[in-house]
Design an enzyme around this catalytic site. Structure first.
Site, PDB file in Angstrom:
ATOM      1  N   ARG A  16       0.846  -1.212   0.000  1.00 39.89           N
ATOM      2  CA  ARG A  16       0.000   0.000   0.000  1.00 39.89           C
ATOM      3  C   ARG A  16       0.881   1.262   0.000  1.00 39.89           C
ATOM      4  NH1 ARG A  16      -0.871   4.962   1.615  1.00 39.89           N
ATOM      5  NH2 ARG A  16      -0.142   4.360   3.676  1.00 39.89           N
ATOM      6  N   ASP A  17       1.471   1.566   1.117  1.00 38.21           N
ATOM      7  CA  ASP A  17       2.249   2.804   1.234  1.00 38.21           C
ATOM      8  C   ASP A  17       3.379   2.822   0.199  1.00 38.21           C
ATOM      9  OD1 ASP A  17       4.284   4.632   2.014  1.00 38.21           O
ATOM     10  OD2 ASP A  17       3.559   4.646   4.061  1.00 38.21           O
ATOM     11  N   HIS A 207       5.782   4.619  12.483  1.00 40.46           N
ATOM     12  CA  HIS A 207       5.998   4.484  11.038  1.00 40.46           C
ATOM     13  C   HIS A 207       7.103   5.458  10.637  1.00 40.46           C
ATOM     14  CE1 HIS A 207       4.307   3.964   6.832  1.00 40.46           C
ATOM     15  NE2 HIS A 207       4.999   5.077   6.681  1.00 40.46           N
ATOM     16  N   HIS A 209      10.332   6.836   8.251  1.00 40.13           N
ATOM     17  CA  HIS A 209      10.925   6.921   6.915  1.00 40.13           C
ATOM     18  C   HIS A 209      12.432   7.118   7.076  1.00 40.13           C
ATOM     19  CE1 HIS A 209       7.203   7.971   4.247  1.00 40.13           C
ATOM     20  NE2 HIS A 209       6.992   6.918   5.022  1.00 40.13           N
ATOM     21  N   CYS A 240       9.542   9.511  -1.322  1.00 45.34           N
ATOM     22  CA  CYS A 240       9.058  10.631  -0.540  1.00 45.34           C
ATOM     23  C   CYS A 240       8.411  11.601  -1.515  1.00 45.34           C
ATOM     24  CB  CYS A 240      10.219  11.295   0.198  1.00 45.34           C
ATOM     25  SG  CYS A 240       9.715  12.771   1.092  1.00 45.34           S
ATOM     26  N   ASN A 249       9.932   4.868   3.124  1.00 43.29           N
ATOM     27  CA  ASN A 249       9.817   3.909   4.227  1.00 43.29           C
ATOM     28  C   ASN A 249      11.124   3.176   4.534  1.00 43.29           C
ATOM     29  OD1 ASN A 249       6.844   4.006   4.530  1.00 43.29           O
ATOM     30  ND2 ASN A 249       6.888   3.296   2.417  1.00 43.29           N
TER      31      ASN A 249
HETATM   32 ZN    ZN Z   1       5.413   5.626   4.738  1.00 38.40          ZN
END
Ligand code: ZN
Length: 304
Positions: A16-17, A207, A209, A240, A249
């Site tokens: 997803r992300d 979460h 990055h 990003c 991530n």
């Molecule tokens: Zn993320």
């Protein structure tokens, strides 16, 4: 060694992300990636998001992906929803875990969903109610928790108060997202410390990055505070959106590689996750930032 959690719960967010921040890939490739990840031992996968196709074409096939994957009982699958409409789609599709998202920064929230943070929190209260009525759990993700690309630093009390509103409205857990990689260990201690003293009983996910190279350092800082629930993305999938070419991530296999060597269990088979990262790289057709994918695990030897 400091007193660290014996195991952590890891949520794989690459499908997803990660893929949401890559050029669109075919539905079949997404399904293949999720099925591959389901066999790595990872126990949670953020599989899709239910967003308007015009807004995010990368997620236009969320229903097909959700129907197409081979769901196994060993894995909890979740979906991200940006608003009530998305939440209803996710509930109708049979998801049992959803994540609603709001930005701690008003400017970022307005840019994303054309609403103030407070207005989004009002919507999220309704989303939580509807989810709970259908026996579905709802996490509230607070994005830009460590800073905003438009406003810069977001004050810790502001982030804690946004999270507190979600807790008061019934959120099952809170996640703090470092949307643009602005967190450092001291900022992790500060925000997590403040949140924990205000809401000691609320489950917390982080979460991070790796946009500025502090991703795993932030994980270690959080482990030292006892946090045991992290997101990561296979291969470091995803970029990003505010810094073209920059890393997003933290990579799942890098996280697993580090913490397992510290005696912290993840349930993940590292070799299988590295293979999945190689697959992810093939799927998106570009070199992914994971250094463990490039170098292999620390125990790898070459013939003398
Ligand atoms: Zn993320």
């Amino acid at each position: 060694m400091p007193d660290l959690p014996r195991q952590i719960s890891l949520r794989e967010v690459g499908p997803r992300d990660g893929l949401q921040n890559e050029d669109p890939v075919p539905t079949a490739a997404k399904i293949e990636l999720i099925d591959r990840l389901s066999a790595t031992g990872v126990r949670r996968i953020e599989a899709v998001s239910f967003v308007r196709a015009e807004a995010i074409p990368q997620m236009a096939d969320a229903d097909e992906v959700w129907q197409g994957i081979d769901r196994t009982a060993a894995v909890r699958y979740s979906a991200l929803v940006p608003n009530l409409r998305g939440a209803r789609r996710a509930l109708d599709a049979g998801l049992t875990e959803i994540e609603a998202v709001v930005s701690a920064s008003d400017t970022h929230n307005r840019k994303n969903v054309r609403r103030s943070t407070d207005e989004s929190l009002d919507d999220i209260a309704v989303i939580i109610d509807e989810a709970h009525q259908r026996g579905v759990s709802c996490q509230v993700i607070i994005s830009t928790a460590w800073g905003c690309p438009y406003e810069g630093d977001v004050p810790v009390p502001r982030v804690v108060s946004v999270a507190g509103r979600a807790v008061a409205d019934g959120a099952d857990s809170i996640s703090f997202g470092d949307t643009t990689g602005m967190a450092t260990p001291s900022r992790v201690w500060s925000l997590v410390g403040e949140f924990r003293s205000a809401y000691p009983d609320t489950a917390l996910n982080l979460h991070f990055h790796n946009t500025r190279g502090t991703g795993l350092a932030n994980v270690l800082a959080a482990l030292e505070l006892g946090v045991a629930d992290f997101d990561a993305s296979v291969g470091g999938l995803g970029g990003c959106p505010y810094a073209p070419g920059a890393t997003g991530n933290i990579a799942t296999e890098e996280l697993v590689h580090m913490v397992e060597d510290m005696g912290i269990g993840t349930g993940v088979d590292l070799a299988a996750m590295i293979d999945a990262a190689a697959d992810a790289e093939r799927i998106v057709g570009r070199q992914l930032p994971s250094q463990v994918l490039r170098a292999g695990p620390r125990t790898r030897t070459i013939s003398a």
